[in-house]
Design a protein around this motif. Structure first.
Motif, short mmCIF file in Angstrom:
data_model
loop_
_atom_site.label_atom_id
_atom_site.label_comp_id
_atom_site.label_asym_id
_atom_site.label_seq_id
_atom_site.Cartn_x
_atom_site.Cartn_y
_atom_site.Cartn_z
N GLU A 77 0.82 -1.22 0.00
CA GLU A 77 0.00 0.00 0.00
C GLU A 77 0.85 1.27 0.00
O GLU A 77 0.32 2.37 -0.17
CB GLU A 77 -0.97 0.00 1.19
CG GLU A 77 -2.08 -1.00 1.01
CD GLU A 77 -3.11 -0.96 2.12
OE1 GLU A 77 -3.32 0.10 2.72
OE2 GLU A 77 -3.69 -2.03 2.40
N LEU A 78 2.17 1.13 0.25
CA LEU A 78 3.06 2.30 0.16
C LEU A 78 3.86 2.28 -1.15
O LEU A 78 4.12 3.34 -1.75
CB LEU A 78 4.03 2.32 1.36
CG LEU A 78 5.05 3.46 1.40
CD1 LEU A 78 4.36 4.82 1.48
CD2 LEU A 78 6.02 3.29 2.57
N GLN A 79 4.23 1.06 -1.61
CA GLN A 79 5.02 0.91 -2.83
C GLN A 79 4.41 1.71 -3.98
O GLN A 79 3.19 1.64 -4.19
CB GLN A 79 5.08 -0.58 -3.19
CG GLN A 79 5.82 -0.91 -4.47
CD GLN A 79 7.33 -0.83 -4.34
OE1 GLN A 79 7.91 -1.35 -3.39
NE2 GLN A 79 7.97 -0.16 -5.28
N ASP A 80 5.24 2.46 -4.70
CA ASP A 80 4.84 3.22 -5.91
C ASP A 80 4.00 4.46 -5.59
O ASP A 80 3.56 5.14 -6.53
CB ASP A 80 4.08 2.34 -6.94
CG ASP A 80 4.91 1.15 -7.40
OD1 ASP A 80 6.15 1.28 -7.43
OD2 ASP A 80 4.33 0.10 -7.72
N ARG A 81 3.79 4.77 -4.29
CA ARG A 81 2.96 5.94 -3.94
C ARG A 81 3.84 7.11 -3.51
O ARG A 81 3.51 7.84 -2.56
CB ARG A 81 1.93 5.56 -2.88
CG ARG A 81 0.84 4.62 -3.44
CD ARG A 81 -0.17 4.20 -2.41
NE ARG A 81 -0.81 5.33 -1.75
CZ ARG A 81 -1.83 6.01 -2.25
NH1 ARG A 81 -2.34 5.68 -3.42
NH2 ARG A 81 -2.35 7.02 -1.59
#
Lengths: 291, 291
Positions: free
Chosen positions: A243-247
């Motif tokens: 849910e944090l990856q690529d954000r």
């Protein structure tokens, strides 16, 4: 607001391959050389492959990170047979493009980098340097294909550790996501567009165009967050949460998931609201920085 | 259809880090070791970090690609002081997990890899090996989070060049996209699920379960396409076209764009209809292969 005058930007350096496995800069340089842009107009363009040995090996660096070798102190130290390759190379680059802080230094230095993080196009710059701030505004006003963001490094020039600090003015062009060693057309085209807009700015600037002042939104570094590790072995025990990856540059609030332990549990964020960037970057732990 | 009987799979090897910058296998091994799965049940599990020196340097390899060192000829040649590190290591791995082609070899060898290409989860296997074919069917029947595909290598075992050819049965687990040197939770979770389903198959198989025959869809290699290059310097003069990038296993037809030259022109595909994979993979030129 008072007017500020700068002399023309007559000597411009475009550098790439400071990290030898970041391919956009390496290929941008080859294209610039092929087109013989050096001979176009009154501006002298210098193209520099910063770390040729690392590029040849397709590695970030051989002995140490070249992009941490340009503080005034490191550039003034003695060289011996045991000096790491990159520090020797930093002295060569300082002789060619600087010396840092002198009247002989190139007027503008743009150093092209890639990140594996989903950061789009970013200009990384020292916040008191007005020329790259105006280049940022120029690129932002013309580029529609991706968000263009600014990251400020709050250091005096003498403590500036990165290659662009050798020029009288300078910035890093950071673009991602792109895996190391790989060239992606979408990322390459962003770099090409930003370099061409930089040339456009230089031409307008040298032609005597007046640039309005104004405000820019920028991110600065607040904190750098390492992965959870085993206290005994030092080994990483979690990955960046999906849910944090690529954000990158999306608001992170207390309680949001940031890591997932390999054993299954979620680690949540405990700090103040921030905009993280360089999330899961190959070279570095995730960074949390605020606008 | 005739029944075929195989003895139990009592010795299973899970390998990773055959390419030292492909992180899913490296971390999967650490987790398997922590859980002491070796001691679970009647199956003896061997976990092997195949290329520890390359993992330490976070490079694909030190001297040469380890995953091309396992032909019977290479494993039977003499070793000298000048033998490349990876070939020496191949002999060590063959002693530990083989010898290849012998009764002493491990019963099943799974080697975990990553690709920078957008290939999802693939099992790469020698087409005459029935056990991994049934493992493929088992994983396909249980895994819903991503497509599970098979790539056949059409070679006799003695010419098999990759690590899994050392086991009595074996396959490569190839998962992407993931940048080299980076661990992504989404990719890691796919690997973990596939490894757990492999263990589940082994348990059912050893418990005497009967597996139905049937057909599997698989890709084989037809051709490997290099980048357009400058005939004089050998330098790459184009990038993978953005309309092909990330479209692994999507049908490619004559006339479709495949490369974009840095000078601007599009290069189109001239061959027969195919399904390309390993598109813009870090280690290799794009491959075009047919189902």
């Amino acid at each position: 607001m008072a007017h500020v005058f700068f002399p023309p930007l007559s000597r411009v350096a475009i550098c790439g391959g400071t990290h030898g496995n970041e391919m956009s800069g390496v290929y941008m340089l080859r294209e610039l050389k092929k087109r013989h842009i050096e001979q176009d107009g009154p501006v002298s363009l210098i193209t520099v492959l910063s770390n040729p040995r690392a590029v040849e090996s397709c590695r970030r660096y051989i002995d140490k990170d070249l992009n941490r070798c340009f503080t005034s102190q490191m550039l003034s130290g003695p060289l011996t047979d045991d000096t790491p390759y990159e520090l020797k190379r930093a002295h060569e680059l300082n002789a060619q493009l600087g010396p840092k802080g002198s009247q002989e230094a190139v007027d503008l230095l743009c150093d092209i980098h890639n990140t594996t993080s989903n950061m789009g196009l970013c200009l990384i710059l020292y916040s008191t340097d007005w020329i790259p701030l105006h280049i940022l505004k120029h690129i932002q006003s013309k580029m529609t294909s991706t968000p263009v963001r600014a990251i400020f490094i709050d250091l005096p020039a003498s403590e500036g550790y990165s290659l662009e600090s050798v020029g009288k003015h300078g910035f890093t062009l950071e673009v991602g996501p792109q895996p190391n060693g790989v060239l992606r057309a979408d990322i390459y085209n962003l770099v090409k567009e930003a370099v061409e807009l930089t040339f456009e700015f230089v031409q307008k600037f040298n032609a005597g165009h007046t640039f309005e002042g104004g405000e820019v939104e920028a991110y600065t570094m607040e904190d750098s967050v390492d992965y959870p590790r085993d206290p005994t072995t030092g080994e990483i025990t979690a990955s960046v949460h999906s849910e944090l990856q690529d954000r990158d540059f999306k608001l992170l609030k207390p309680g949001d998931p940031i890591f997932k332990r390999f054993s299954g549990e979620t680690v949540t964020y405990k700090g103040e609201e921030l905009y993280p960037f360089f999330i899961n970057e190959y070279a570095a732990p995730p960074h949390l920085r605020s606008v």
